[in-house]
Design a protein around this motif. Sequence first.
Motif, PDB file in Angstrom:
ATOM      1  N   GLY A 220       0.806  -1.212   0.000  1.00 23.93           N
ATOM      2  CA  GLY A 220       0.000   0.000   0.000  1.00 23.93           C
ATOM      3  C   GLY A 220       0.836   1.257   0.000  1.00 23.93           C
ATOM      4  O   GLY A 220       1.983   1.278  -0.428  1.00 23.93           O
ATOM      5  N   TYR A 221       0.241   2.306   0.534  1.00 21.25           N
ATOM      6  CA  TYR A 221       0.797   3.655   0.530  1.00 21.25           C
ATOM      7  C   TYR A 221       1.083   4.083   1.961  1.00 21.25           C
ATOM      8  O   TYR A 221       0.284   3.831   2.875  1.00 21.25           O
ATOM      9  CB  TYR A 221      -0.208   4.613  -0.107  1.00 21.25           C
ATOM     10  CG  TYR A 221       0.098   6.069   0.136  1.00 21.25           C
ATOM     11  CD1 TYR A 221       1.062   6.733  -0.608  1.00 21.25           C
ATOM     12  CD2 TYR A 221      -0.580   6.780   1.128  1.00 21.25           C
ATOM     13  CE1 TYR A 221       1.349   8.070  -0.380  1.00 21.25           C
ATOM     14  CE2 TYR A 221      -0.303   8.116   1.367  1.00 21.25           C
ATOM     15  CZ  TYR A 221       0.660   8.751   0.607  1.00 21.25           C
ATOM     16  OH  TYR A 221       0.939  10.071   0.837  1.00 21.25           O
ATOM     17  N   THR A 222       2.217   4.758   2.163  1.00 16.07           N
ATOM     18  CA  THR A 222       2.560   5.332   3.462  1.00 16.07           C
ATOM     19  C   THR A 222       2.993   6.782   3.272  1.00 16.07           C
ATOM     20  O   THR A 222       3.781   7.085   2.370  1.00 16.07           O
ATOM     21  CB  THR A 222       3.700   4.545   4.135  1.00 16.07           C
ATOM     22  OG1 THR A 222       3.282   3.198   4.343  1.00 16.07           O
ATOM     23  CG2 THR A 222       4.082   5.149   5.466  1.00 16.07           C
ATOM     24  N   HIS A 223       2.468   7.657   4.112  1.00 13.11           N
ATOM     25  CA  HIS A 223       2.915   9.051   4.162  1.00 13.11           C
ATOM     26  C   HIS A 223       3.752   9.199   5.427  1.00 13.11           C
ATOM     27  O   HIS A 223       3.335   8.805   6.515  1.00 13.11           O
ATOM     28  CB  HIS A 223       1.733  10.013   4.199  1.00 13.11           C
ATOM     29  CG  HIS A 223       2.170  11.441   4.332  1.00 13.11           C
ATOM     30  ND1 HIS A 223       2.672  12.162   3.276  1.00 13.11           N
ATOM     31  CD2 HIS A 223       2.231  12.254   5.412  1.00 13.11           C
ATOM     32  CE1 HIS A 223       2.993  13.373   3.690  1.00 13.11           C
ATOM     33  NE2 HIS A 223       2.739  13.447   4.987  1.00 13.11           N
ATOM     34  N   VAL A 224       4.947   9.769   5.290  1.00 15.74           N
ATOM     35  CA  VAL A 224       5.873   9.917   6.411  1.00 15.74           C
ATOM     36  C   VAL A 224       6.120  11.397   6.662  1.00 15.74           C
ATOM     37  O   VAL A 224       6.474  12.139   5.747  1.00 15.74           O
ATOM     38  CB  VAL A 224       7.219   9.209   6.117  1.00 15.74           C
ATOM     39  CG1 VAL A 224       8.173   9.350   7.304  1.00 15.74           C
ATOM     40  CG2 VAL A 224       7.005   7.752   5.767  1.00 15.74           C
ATOM     41  N   ASP A 225       5.928  11.820   7.907  1.00 16.80           N
ATOM     42  CA  ASP A 225       6.253  13.172   8.347  1.00 16.80           C
ATOM     43  C   ASP A 225       7.432  13.051   9.300  1.00 16.80           C
ATOM     44  O   ASP A 225       7.278  12.627  10.441  1.00 16.80           O
ATOM     45  CB  ASP A 225       5.048  13.813   9.029  1.00 16.80           C
ATOM     46  CG  ASP A 225       5.319  15.244   9.481  1.00 16.80           C
ATOM     47  OD1 ASP A 225       6.452  15.732   9.330  1.00 16.80           O
ATOM     48  OD2 ASP A 225       4.383  15.874  10.006  1.00 16.80           O
ATOM     49  N   ALA A 226       8.623  13.388   8.802  1.00 10.27           N
ATOM     50  CA  ALA A 226       9.854  13.259   9.582  1.00 10.27           C
ATOM     51  C   ALA A 226      10.368  14.651   9.930  1.00 10.27           C
ATOM     52  O   ALA A 226      11.016  15.299   9.110  1.00 10.27           O
ATOM     53  CB  ALA A 226      10.899  12.482   8.796  1.00 10.27           C
ATOM     54  N   ASP A 227      10.068  15.112  11.119  1.00 10.16           N
ATOM     55  CA  ASP A 227      10.512  16.436  11.566  1.00 10.16           C
ATOM     56  C   ASP A 227      10.178  17.510  10.539  1.00 10.16           C
ATOM     57  O   ASP A 227      11.035  18.270  10.092  1.00 10.16           O
ATOM     58  CB  ASP A 227      12.007  16.422  11.875  1.00 10.16           C
ATOM     59  CG  ASP A 227      12.329  15.568  13.094  1.00 10.16           C
ATOM     60  OD1 ASP A 227      11.480  15.499  14.006  1.00 10.16           O
ATOM     61  OD2 ASP A 227      13.415  14.980  13.133  1.00 10.16           O
ATOM     62  N   SER A 228       8.931  17.549  10.094  1.00 10.77           N
ATOM     63  CA  SER A 228       8.385  18.542   9.147  1.00 10.77           C
ATOM     64  C   SER A 228       8.883  18.375   7.716  1.00 10.77           C
ATOM     65  O   SER A 228       8.672  19.243   6.889  1.00 10.77           O
ATOM     66  CB  SER A 228       8.655  19.969   9.627  1.00 10.77           C
ATOM     67  OG  SER A 228       8.038  20.165  10.883  1.00 10.77           O
ATOM     68  N   VAL A 229       9.552  17.286   7.415  1.00  6.88           N
ATOM     69  CA  VAL A 229       9.896  16.930   6.039  1.00  6.88           C
ATOM     70  C   VAL A 229       8.988  15.764   5.668  1.00  6.88           C
ATOM     71  O   VAL A 229       8.908  14.787   6.404  1.00  6.88           O
ATOM     72  CB  VAL A 229      11.383  16.525   5.904  1.00  6.88           C
ATOM     73  CG1 VAL A 229      11.707  16.135   4.475  1.00  6.88           C
ATOM     74  CG2 VAL A 229      12.284  17.651   6.374  1.00  6.88           C
ATOM     75  N   ASN A 230       8.277  15.870   4.548  1.00  7.93           N
ATOM     76  CA  ASN A 230       7.281  14.866   4.180  1.00  7.93           C
ATOM     77  C   ASN A 230       7.779  13.977   3.048  1.00  7.93           C
ATOM     78  O   ASN A 230       8.399  14.464   2.103  1.00  7.93           O
ATOM     79  CB  ASN A 230       5.979  15.548   3.759  1.00  7.93           C
ATOM     80  CG  ASN A 230       5.362  16.297   4.920  1.00  7.93           C
ATOM     81  OD1 ASN A 230       5.051  15.706   5.930  1.00  7.93           O
ATOM     82  ND2 ASN A 230       5.208  17.600   4.773  1.00  7.93           N
ATOM     83  N   PHE A 231       7.477  12.689   3.174  1.00 10.66           N
ATOM     84  CA  PHE A 231       7.822  11.704   2.165  1.00 10.66           C
ATOM     85  C   PHE A 231       6.600  10.856   1.859  1.00 10.66           C
ATOM     86  O   PHE A 231       5.749  10.652   2.717  1.00 10.66           O
ATOM     87  CB  PHE A 231       8.917  10.747   2.666  1.00 10.66           C
ATOM     88  CG  PHE A 231      10.143  11.417   3.175  1.00 10.66           C
ATOM     89  CD1 PHE A 231      11.088  11.927   2.297  1.00 10.66           C
ATOM     90  CD2 PHE A 231      10.377  11.542   4.527  1.00 10.66           C
ATOM     91  CE1 PHE A 231      12.233  12.545   2.765  1.00 10.66           C
ATOM     92  CE2 PHE A 231      11.512  12.156   5.009  1.00 10.66           C
ATOM     93  CZ  PHE A 231      12.444  12.661   4.116  1.00 10.66           C
ATOM     94  N   ASP A 232       6.540  10.336   0.651  1.00  9.84           N
ATOM     95  CA  ASP A 232       5.541   9.337   0.291  1.00  9.84           C
ATOM     96  C   ASP A 232       6.295   8.067  -0.061  1.00  9.84           C
ATOM     97  O   ASP A 232       7.398   8.119  -0.629  1.00  9.84           O
ATOM     98  CB  ASP A 232       4.712   9.796  -0.910  1.00  9.84           C
ATOM     99  CG  ASP A 232       3.879  11.022  -0.576  1.00  9.84           C
ATOM    100  OD1 ASP A 232       3.237  11.024   0.499  1.00  9.84           O
ATOM    101  OD2 ASP A 232       3.865  11.974  -1.369  1.00  9.84           O
ATOM    102  N   ALA A 233       5.712   6.917   0.260  1.00 13.07           N
ATOM    103  CA  ALA A 233       6.404   5.652   0.046  1.00 13.07           C
ATOM    104  C   ALA A 233       5.421   4.552  -0.314  1.00 13.07           C
ATOM    105  O   ALA A 233       4.240   4.613   0.039  1.00 13.07           O
ATOM    106  CB  ALA A 233       7.180   5.258   1.298  1.00 13.07           C
TER     107      ALA A 233
END
Length: 175
Positions: free
Chosen positions: A31-44
């Motif tokens: 599936g899909y994961t959205h990552v918020d790492a210390d106000s930097v956003n990634f999609d995976a």
Amino acid sequence: MIRMLLSASAATLAITSVASADAGDFRLSGGYTHVDADSVNFDAVALRAGYDFTEFFGIEGEGNIGINGDTVAVGATNVDVDMDYALSGFVVGRLPVAENANLFARAGYTTASFDASAGGATFSDDDDGWSYGVGGEWFFDGVNGVRLDVTRTEFDQGGEADSFGISYVRRFGTR
């Protein structure tokens, strides 16, 4: 510390598997994961495999492959930040709440790789940390289902990442 944790986990898994040799479900999910790492956003893209030793206890491995990074301003310079991958292993506790639905909590360890580039220079960094989260699964026909989860990773170098995921799940096994 990690060797002790792995040894304790292996012993627990061996005892649990002997006690419940006839129970077991193998799961695959993507599936899909959205990552918020210390106000930097990634999609995976998230890929996961798991095994439930009992109705209440299992393990899972997870891989996230970064598909979309973020641009952040550092002073007057824009820096492109990407997550290459994150690999995790978890111990999972499940609570069935209906015939085809469960809630779960998980705890484990994550290792991740990141890239940052600005002005023609690229920098890479890896980080590890403990992860924990909660979620739920609903199987609409007993074997095919959907999963929602939230996971926090506290990295060794001081950062944190919150992940929000939705996945398709396919269950194989005795239940």
